[in-house]
Design an enzyme around this catalytic site. Structure first.
Site, short mmCIF file in Angstrom:
data_model
loop_
_atom_site.label_atom_id
_atom_site.label_comp_id
_atom_site.label_asym_id
_atom_site.label_seq_id
_atom_site.Cartn_x
_atom_site.Cartn_y
_atom_site.Cartn_z
N ASN A 225 0.84 -1.20 0.00
CA ASN A 225 0.00 0.00 0.00
C ASN A 225 0.87 1.25 0.00
O ASN A 225 1.92 1.30 0.64
CB ASN A 225 -1.02 0.00 1.15
CG ASN A 225 -0.43 -0.15 2.53
OD1 ASN A 225 0.61 -0.78 2.70
ND2 ASN A 225 -1.07 0.42 3.52
N CYS B 134 -4.22 0.72 -2.41
CA CYS B 134 -4.05 -0.52 -1.65
C CYS B 134 -3.01 -1.44 -2.29
O CYS B 134 -2.77 -1.38 -3.51
CB CYS B 134 -5.37 -1.29 -1.59
SG CYS B 134 -6.68 -0.48 -0.66
N GLU C 2 -3.16 -4.58 -2.97
CA GLU C 2 -3.68 -5.50 -4.00
C GLU C 2 -3.65 -4.85 -5.38
O GLU C 2 -3.26 -5.47 -6.37
CB GLU C 2 -5.12 -5.91 -3.66
CG GLU C 2 -5.26 -6.75 -2.41
CD GLU C 2 -5.51 -5.92 -1.16
OE1 GLU C 2 -4.97 -4.78 -1.06
OE2 GLU C 2 -6.24 -6.39 -0.28
N CYS D 17 -10.74 -2.97 -4.10
CA CYS D 17 -9.83 -4.03 -4.54
C CYS D 17 -10.62 -5.24 -5.06
O CYS D 17 -10.19 -5.91 -6.01
CB CYS D 17 -8.89 -4.45 -3.42
SG CYS D 17 -7.64 -3.18 -3.11
N1 THU Z 1 -5.37 -1.41 2.56
C1 THU Z 1 -4.84 -2.25 1.63
O1 THU Z 1 -3.71 -2.07 1.16
N2 THU Z 1 -5.58 -3.33 1.26
C2 THU Z 1 -6.83 -3.63 1.75
O2 THU Z 1 -7.47 -4.56 1.26
C3 THU Z 1 -7.39 -2.84 2.85
C4 THU Z 1 -6.69 -1.57 3.14
C5 THU Z 1 -4.58 -0.24 2.96
C6 THU Z 1 -5.13 1.08 2.49
C7 THU Z 1 -4.53 2.02 3.51
O3 THU Z 1 -3.23 2.38 3.08
C8 THU Z 1 -4.43 1.19 4.76
O4 THU Z 1 -4.53 -0.16 4.36
C9 THU Z 1 -5.51 1.48 5.79
O5 THU Z 1 -6.77 1.41 5.23
#
Ligand code: THU
Length: 159
Positions: free
Chosen positions: A60, A71, A73, A113
């Protein structure tokens, strides 16, 4: 009436994972320090295994203008599409750790995502597995990541 089912395998002990799944979880775990998450301090890493065996990792990437952040993913899927255009994703593993702490339960992907995972499945014409894990504790796996977004909007809905 229509109903949708999600197939989910669960492991209480990650030592019981198939070696390829364990390797992907390990690659994601190793990628956690690459997260840029100074605002949430919630580190997420996604490792994708491509059909040719290559493994690519995305994390992320946050921004002071919060909605600009992306994110793990979607970083992983975008990286795969850029580095290996047209290559099929066989599996993705997602691992997270808040503020470098140990996490004890799997992380289901956010809605945005899920939309991206669904699109990837459509693009490549074949399903791919999604493995979800904390840095400790149980592991979940669905054989078809697109199942996490039933009744999805897709390119087929566009004129
Ligand atoms: N986040 C992800 O990278 N993947 C997810 O499926 C859920 C959330 C990240 C986004 C943000 O940078 C942090 O987690 C908090 O939401």
């Amino acid at each position: 009436m229509s109903t949708w089912q999600i197939e989910l395998d669960t492991w209480e002990d990650r030592a019981d994972l198939h070696p390829e799944d364990a390797e992907l979880v390990q690659c994601a775990t190793r990628g956690l320090p690459l997260a840029h998450a100074p605002y949430s301090r919630f580190h997420v890493a996604a490792a994708v295994r491509l059909a040719d065996g290559r493994i690519l990792v995305g994390t992320n990437q946050e921004n002071a203008s919060y909605p600009v952040g992306i994110c793990a993913e979607r970083v992983a899927l975008s990286t795969a599409s850029s580095v290996a255009p047209g290559a099929a994703v066989v599996a993705m593993a997602v691992v997270y750790a808040p503020s470098g702490q140990i996490s004890h339960k799997p992380l289901p992907p956010c809605g945005m995502c899920r939309q991206a995972l669904h699109e990837q499945r459509g693009r490549q014409g074949q399903p791919f597995a999604l493995i979800m894990a904390g840095t400790a504790g149980p592991v979940w796996k669905t054989p078809d990541a697109s199942q996490l977004l039933p009744f999805a909007f897709s390119g087929e809905d566009l004129p």
